[in-house]
Scaffold this motif. Structure first.
Motif, PDB file in Angstrom:
ATOM      1  N   ILE A 232      -2.350  -0.378   5.146  1.00 37.45           N
ATOM      2  CA  ILE A 232      -1.418  -1.418   5.604  1.00 37.45           C
ATOM      3  C   ILE A 232      -0.676  -2.099   4.434  1.00 37.45           C
ATOM      4  CG2 ILE A 232      -3.021  -2.388   7.283  1.00 37.45           C
ATOM      5  CD1 ILE A 232      -3.616  -4.916   5.478  1.00 37.45           C
ATOM      6  N   CYS A 233      -0.608  -1.495   3.246  1.00 28.69           N
ATOM      7  CA  CYS A 233       0.187  -2.233   2.145  1.00 28.69           C
ATOM      8  C   CYS A 233       1.565  -1.937   2.388  1.00 28.69           C
ATOM      9  CB  CYS A 233      -0.249  -1.560   0.709  1.00 28.69           C
ATOM     10  SG  CYS A 233       0.812  -1.996  -0.519  1.00 28.69           S
ATOM     11  N   PRO A 234       2.530  -3.223   2.393  1.00 29.17           N
ATOM     12  CA  PRO A 234       3.735  -2.909   3.018  1.00 29.17           C
ATOM     13  C   PRO A 234       4.516  -2.017   2.082  1.00 29.17           C
ATOM     14  CG  PRO A 234       3.335  -5.170   2.512  1.00 29.17           C
ATOM     15  CD  PRO A 234       2.154  -4.410   2.432  1.00 29.17           C
TER      16      PRO A 234
ATOM     17  N   MET B  26       6.076  -1.055  -7.642  1.00 28.62           N
ATOM     18  CA  MET B  26       6.150  -1.151  -6.041  1.00 28.62           C
ATOM     19  C   MET B  26       5.826  -2.126  -5.599  1.00 28.62           C
ATOM     20  SD  MET B  26       5.626   2.795  -5.465  1.00 28.62           S
ATOM     21  CE  MET B  26       5.705   3.163  -3.507  1.00 28.62           C
ATOM     22  N   CYS B  27       4.493  -2.941  -5.643  1.00 31.77           N
ATOM     23  CA  CYS B  27       3.965  -3.976  -5.184  1.00 31.77           C
ATOM     24  C   CYS B  27       5.028  -5.135  -5.085  1.00 31.77           C
ATOM     25  CB  CYS B  27       2.951  -4.679  -6.036  1.00 31.77           C
ATOM     26  SG  CYS B  27       2.286  -6.200  -5.304  1.00 31.77           S
ATOM     27  N   CYS B  28       4.975  -5.686  -3.808  1.00 33.91           N
ATOM     28  CA  CYS B  28       5.982  -6.670  -3.368  1.00 33.91           C
ATOM     29  C   CYS B  28       5.158  -8.085  -3.085  1.00 33.91           C
ATOM     30  CB  CYS B  28       6.748  -6.481  -2.215  1.00 33.91           C
ATOM     31  SG  CYS B  28       5.961  -6.407  -0.899  1.00 33.91           S
TER      32      CYS B  28
ATOM     33  N   SER C  82      -1.524  -8.493   1.468  1.00 32.47           N
ATOM     34  CA  SER C  82      -2.246  -8.015   2.397  1.00 32.47           C
ATOM     35  C   SER C  82      -3.702  -7.411   2.143  1.00 32.47           C
ATOM     36  CB  SER C  82      -1.538  -6.980   3.027  1.00 32.47           C
ATOM     37  OG  SER C  82      -0.125  -7.496   3.474  1.00 32.47           O
ATOM     38  N   CYS C  83      -3.461  -6.702   0.865  1.00 29.03           N
ATOM     39  CA  CYS C  83      -4.688  -6.115   0.170  1.00 29.03           C
ATOM     40  C   CYS C  83      -5.741  -7.104  -0.045  1.00 29.03           C
ATOM     41  CB  CYS C  83      -4.246  -5.316  -0.838  1.00 29.03           C
ATOM     42  SG  CYS C  83      -3.515  -6.357  -2.014  1.00 29.03           S
ATOM     43  N   VAL C  84      -5.612  -8.407  -0.479  1.00 27.76           N
ATOM     44  CA  VAL C  84      -6.309  -9.128  -0.741  1.00 27.76           C
ATOM     45  C   VAL C  84      -7.035  -9.776   0.391  1.00 27.76           C
ATOM     46  CG1 VAL C  84      -6.820 -11.435  -2.239  1.00 27.76           C
ATOM     47  CG2 VAL C  84      -5.025 -10.023  -2.709  1.00 27.76           C
TER      48      VAL C  84
HETATM   49  S1  SF4 Z   1      -0.691  -5.176  -0.297  1.00 30.09           S
HETATM   50 FE1  SF4 Z   1       0.605  -3.961  -1.504  1.00 30.09          FE
HETATM   51  S2  SF4 Z   1       2.248  -4.840  -1.714  1.00 30.09           S
HETATM   52 FE2  SF4 Z   1       0.825  -6.724  -1.133  1.00 30.09          FE
HETATM   53  S3  SF4 Z   1       0.113  -7.448  -2.647  1.00 30.09           S
HETATM   54 FE3  SF4 Z   1      -1.296  -5.723  -2.094  1.00 30.09          FE
HETATM   55  S4  SF4 Z   1      -0.337  -3.984  -3.531  1.00 30.09           S
HETATM   56 FE4  SF4 Z   1       1.129  -5.652  -3.515  1.00 30.09          FE
END
Ligand code: SF4
Ligand code: HEM
Lengths: 406, 65
Positions: free
Chosen positions: B54-56, B9-11, B15-17
């Motif tokens: 906040i993960c989109p 699912m990750c795009c 934002s998480c980093v």
């Molecule tokens: S915030 Fe969500 S979509 Fe963005 S890198 Fe992290 S896990 Fe992936």
């Protein structure tokens, strides 16, 4: 979407230049899936609630209208930039597995770590631009002095495109995104020129590769069946130049205007610059001028929003800023809370198409704010807020100028 | 606290980093999320909750225990 509801016309009118349309609140409460009429005369559906917008954008079955979809047109027949039309074949606008493949190729250049590594260079560029603005004397237009040149030079560096061509990029990108300033013939000519320019740039990179994104993508594509095709490369370059430029430039102008509109906000940030990170996201959330149409999705299947079924074939306009002010999700949604956290706003969209450049955009906005707070703590608007002028028609939304003094 | 991520699912928005660099990273080859610490220490749990919110792509799940 009942038969009796009055038809809503996009874009909706607003009171002051930074205010949201009053209509949003009524729509969220009473008509969250509204029928809207566009300047073209076509109709679609407008979403204004957070949960609805997020659910639709997160659904991988749907994408922006693609060529061949019988979708609603935004602009009248004779005008409208490429980004507002539906018949363009930019080869990166696809969906599903193909889109994911493209995303993962290009996405690696936009990781948070890479953007953090660009930060010192961006800071130096921003400082030099501010120094130049100060040397020119007050008042100055912050958007022209800093808002535009910073993102252009950053994206040019990343792509390996010459910064000296930035006026041409600005024109092309405006012609892509504008709703009504150019004729169809003008936008088509701009598209053809831009496309030829990018084809030449790729040929030049092929002959003399550098460290930049385009050179690296070419290198990966050498192996048969790997990487991106030539048209994909060209369209990727064009999309990134357009996407990385006008949106961020306008957002820099709007951010400074919003923070200076009530100077206690600015003073709070000067006193506590550790708020910059959350302040930037709060400004992104509160921006009521992202462009009057929102992000579009074309329904290739029926979609249900809390009991309302929207039929296949509908073009849906996701009101990102309306959703960002939904009290169901955000406490005191109408207030600017510089420390708001978490702040799951939808200004960069959501789901598989959510903004590829968001780490870059956030970094640029944070750098601008950091540098301004540090070097020009006395910054203020040089005109009353009511005299700021919204840019009409632009698909991305902005202010014409942001006059400041210090 | 137990954290899981869904790499499908990750795009790759990162934002998480930006929110919790001790717990999330992105793969160099395609920008997809990598979980560094599935059971983060007390000091960064707030940041992890923020990252999940906040993960989109809604690709981060947090289970509180
Ligand atoms: S915030 Fe969500 S979509 Fe963005 S890198 Fe992290 S896990 Fe992936
Ligand atoms: C403040 C500035 C910006 C805003 C508000 C913004 C907003 C958005 C939004 C809302 C989308 C989703 C569109 C959709 O779902 O149909 C998007 C997509 C995209 N953005 Fe941004 N953006 C910004 C800056 C940037 C920058 C700096 C880049 C960089 C290079 C960029 C590149 C892209 C690309 C390539 C996409 C398409 C992603 C896809 O379809 O997979 N954007 N942007």
């Amino acid at each position: 979407m009942s038969q009796n509801d009055p038809v809503v016309r996009l874009p909706l009118p607003t009171e002051g230049p930074l205010d949201p349309p009053a209509e949003w609140e009524r729509l969220r409460a009473r008509c969250p899936v509204a029928t809207v009429e566009l300047p073209s005369g076509d109709t679609g559906a407008l979403l204004t609630r957070y949960d609805h917008v997020k659910a639709l954008l997160s659904d991988p079955r749907f994408s922006r209208p693609l060529p061949g979809d019988d979708s609603a047109r935004v602009a009248p027949e004779d005008g409208g930039g490429v980004a507002t039309r539906n018949d363009t074949a930019l080869s990166v606008a696809f969906k599903g597995a193909e889109h994911q493949r493209w995303r993962r190729h290009v996405g690696r250049y936009f990781t948070a770590k890479r953007m953090t590594a660009l930060r010192p260079g961006m800071t130096r560029t921003a400082e030099a631009l501010v120094a130049e603005m100060v040397a020119g004397g007050a008042p100055a237009d912050l958007k022209a002095a800093l808002g535009f040149p910073l993102p252009v030079s950053v994206i040019c560096d990343l792509l390996g495109a010459p910064v000296r061509d930035r006026d041409r990029f600005s024109y092309w990108s405006d012609a892509f995104l504008n709703i009504d300033r150019y004729t169809r013939a003008e936008t088509e000519a701009a598209e053809a020129e831009f496309s030829a320019y990018m084809t030449e740039l790729i040929a030049a990179k092929r002959a003399a590769p550098g460290e930049d994104l385009i050179s690296t993508l070419i290198e990966e594509s050498r192996a048969e069946g790997e990487g991106l095709t030539d048209p994909e490369l060209r369209d990727t370059g064009m999309s990134l130049l357009v996407a990385g430029h006008e949106t961020t430039a306008n957002m820099i102008g709007k951010m400074v205007a919003m923070l200076l509109a009530d100077r206690t906000r600015w003073e709070r940030l000067v006193a506590d610059p550790s708020l910059v990170r959350t302040a930037v996201d709060e400004v992104l959330r509160a921006d009521a001028n992202l462009g009057g149409f929102g992000v579009r999705r074309f329904l290739t299947e029926d979609f249900e929003f809390d009991g309302t079924v929207v039929p296949t074939g509908t073009t849906v306009f996701c009101g990102l800023s309306a959703a960002n002010r939904d009290e169901r999700t955000f406490a005191d949604a109408g207030e600017l809370d510089l420390g708001r956290s978490p702040n799951p706003h939808l200004t960069f969209g959501a789901g598989p198409h959510s903004c590829l450049g968001q780490a870059l955009a956030r970094t640029e906005l944070q750098v601008v704010l950091d540098v301004l707070l540090r070097t020009l703590p006395s910054l203020e608007l040089a005109v009353p807020v009511a005299e700021l002028e919204r840019l009409a028609g632009l698909a991305v939304g902005g202010l014409r100028e942001v006059p400041v003094r210090w | 606290m137990k954290v899981t991520v869904d790499q499908e699912m990750c795009c790759g928005a990162g934002s998480c980093v930006l929110a919790a660099p001790e717990v999330f990273d992105q793969r160099d080859e395609d920008g997809i999320v990598v979980l560094l610490d599935a059971e983060p220490a007390a000091g960064c749990r707030e940041a992890v909750r923020e990252a999940a919110a906040i993960c989109p792509a809604s690709a981060i799940t947090v289970r509180e225990d």
